[in-house]
Design a protein around this motif. Structure first.
Motif, short mmCIF file in Angstrom:
data_model
loop_
_atom_site.label_atom_id
_atom_site.label_comp_id
_atom_site.label_asym_id
_atom_site.label_seq_id
_atom_site.Cartn_x
_atom_site.Cartn_y
_atom_site.Cartn_z
N ASN A 1 -10.26 3.81 0.27
CA ASN A 1 -9.46 3.77 -0.96
C ASN A 1 -8.02 3.40 -0.67
O ASN A 1 -7.47 3.80 0.36
CB ASN A 1 -9.47 5.15 -1.62
CG ASN A 1 -10.85 5.63 -1.91
OD1 ASN A 1 -11.44 5.29 -2.91
ND2 ASN A 1 -11.41 6.43 -1.00
N VAL A 2 -7.40 2.68 -1.60
CA VAL A 2 -6.00 2.32 -1.51
C VAL A 2 -5.38 2.46 -2.89
O VAL A 2 -6.00 2.13 -3.90
CB VAL A 2 -5.83 0.86 -1.04
CG1 VAL A 2 -4.40 0.40 -1.14
CG2 VAL A 2 -6.33 0.69 0.37
N VAL A 3 -4.15 2.98 -2.93
CA VAL A 3 -3.36 2.97 -4.16
C VAL A 3 -2.09 2.20 -3.82
O VAL A 3 -1.41 2.49 -2.83
CB VAL A 3 -3.02 4.40 -4.63
CG1 VAL A 3 -2.10 4.37 -5.84
CG2 VAL A 3 -4.29 5.18 -4.95
N ASP A 4 -1.79 1.17 -4.65
CA ASP A 4 -0.60 0.36 -4.36
C ASP A 4 0.66 0.98 -4.97
O ASP A 4 0.61 2.02 -5.62
CB ASP A 4 -0.80 -1.09 -4.81
CG ASP A 4 -0.88 -1.27 -6.32
OD1 ASP A 4 -0.47 -0.37 -7.08
OD2 ASP A 4 -1.35 -2.34 -6.75
N ASP A 5 1.78 0.31 -4.74
CA ASP A 5 3.06 0.85 -5.20
C ASP A 5 3.23 0.81 -6.71
O ASP A 5 4.17 1.37 -7.25
CB ASP A 5 4.23 0.15 -4.50
CG ASP A 5 4.22 -1.35 -4.65
OD1 ASP A 5 3.15 -1.92 -4.97
OD2 ASP A 5 5.27 -1.97 -4.44
N TYR A 6 2.29 0.19 -7.44
CA TYR A 6 2.28 0.23 -8.90
C TYR A 6 1.35 1.33 -9.42
O TYR A 6 1.19 1.50 -10.62
CB TYR A 6 1.84 -1.12 -9.48
CG TYR A 6 2.85 -2.21 -9.29
CD1 TYR A 6 3.94 -2.33 -10.15
CD2 TYR A 6 2.73 -3.12 -8.26
CE1 TYR A 6 4.88 -3.32 -9.98
CE2 TYR A 6 3.67 -4.12 -8.08
CZ TYR A 6 4.74 -4.22 -8.94
OH TYR A 6 5.66 -5.22 -8.75
N GLY A 7 0.68 2.05 -8.50
CA GLY A 7 -0.23 3.10 -8.90
C GLY A 7 -1.64 2.62 -9.20
O GLY A 7 -2.47 3.38 -9.70
N ASP B 1 -6.72 7.33 8.46
CA ASP B 1 -6.26 6.10 9.10
C ASP B 1 -7.01 4.94 8.43
O ASP B 1 -7.86 5.14 7.58
CB ASP B 1 -6.59 6.16 10.59
CG ASP B 1 -5.82 5.14 11.41
OD1 ASP B 1 -5.11 4.31 10.82
OD2 ASP B 1 -5.92 5.18 12.65
N THR B 2 -6.69 3.70 8.82
CA THR B 2 -7.41 2.56 8.26
C THR B 2 -8.72 2.28 9.00
O THR B 2 -9.55 1.53 8.51
CB THR B 2 -6.53 1.30 8.29
OG1 THR B 2 -6.12 1.06 9.64
CG2 THR B 2 -5.33 1.46 7.39
N VAL C 1 0.85 -1.19 0.00
CA VAL C 1 0.00 0.00 0.00
C VAL C 1 0.89 1.23 0.00
O VAL C 1 1.77 1.38 0.83
CB VAL C 1 -0.93 0.01 1.22
CG1 VAL C 1 -1.70 1.32 1.32
CG2 VAL C 1 -1.88 -1.18 1.16
N ASP C 2 0.63 2.12 -0.96
CA ASP C 2 1.36 3.38 -1.03
C ASP C 2 0.58 4.49 -0.33
O ASP C 2 1.14 5.26 0.44
CB ASP C 2 1.61 3.75 -2.49
CG ASP C 2 2.42 5.02 -2.63
OD1 ASP C 2 3.54 5.06 -2.09
OD2 ASP C 2 1.92 5.97 -3.27
N THR C 3 -0.72 4.54 -0.59
CA THR C 3 -1.58 5.58 -0.02
C THR C 3 -2.94 4.98 0.32
O THR C 3 -3.44 4.14 -0.42
CB THR C 3 -1.80 6.72 -1.05
OG1 THR C 3 -0.54 7.14 -1.55
CG2 THR C 3 -2.51 7.90 -0.43
N SER C 4 -3.54 5.41 1.42
CA SER C 4 -4.89 4.97 1.77
C SER C 4 -5.64 6.11 2.43
O SER C 4 -5.04 6.95 3.10
CB SER C 4 -4.85 3.75 2.69
OG SER C 4 -4.24 4.07 3.92
#
Length: 82
Positions: A62-68, A44-45, A27-30
């Protein structure tokens, strides 16, 4: 992939072995979508909410992973008369 050719004929052999390759993302951003009933934990989660009346409330995480790549899920609950 292997390519073989004989005169004017081509044969392409493709092999795929399921299970030999894998990847794992992080997870890059949430974040939670804005909602006036969220009173704590917006970034926070987990969140604390304070619904204002009886009804169904939905919150989107929402979550953005390390691949975008973006992902989201909706959590809903119903407030009833107590």
């Amino acid at each position: 992939m292997i390519e073989r050719s004989w005169k004017h004929e081509h044969v392409i052999l493709v092999s795929f072995f399921a299970g030999l390759g894998s990847y794992q993302t992080t997870v890059d951003t949430s974040w939670w979508n804005n909602d006036p009933t969220i009173i704590s934990g917006q970034n926070d989660t987990s969140i604390i909410v304070q619904p204002t009346s009886i009804g169904t409330y939905s919150y989107v995480f929402n979550v953005v992973d390390d691949y975008g790549c973006p992902y989201d899920t909706t959590v809903s609950f119903t407030v009833t008369e107590g």
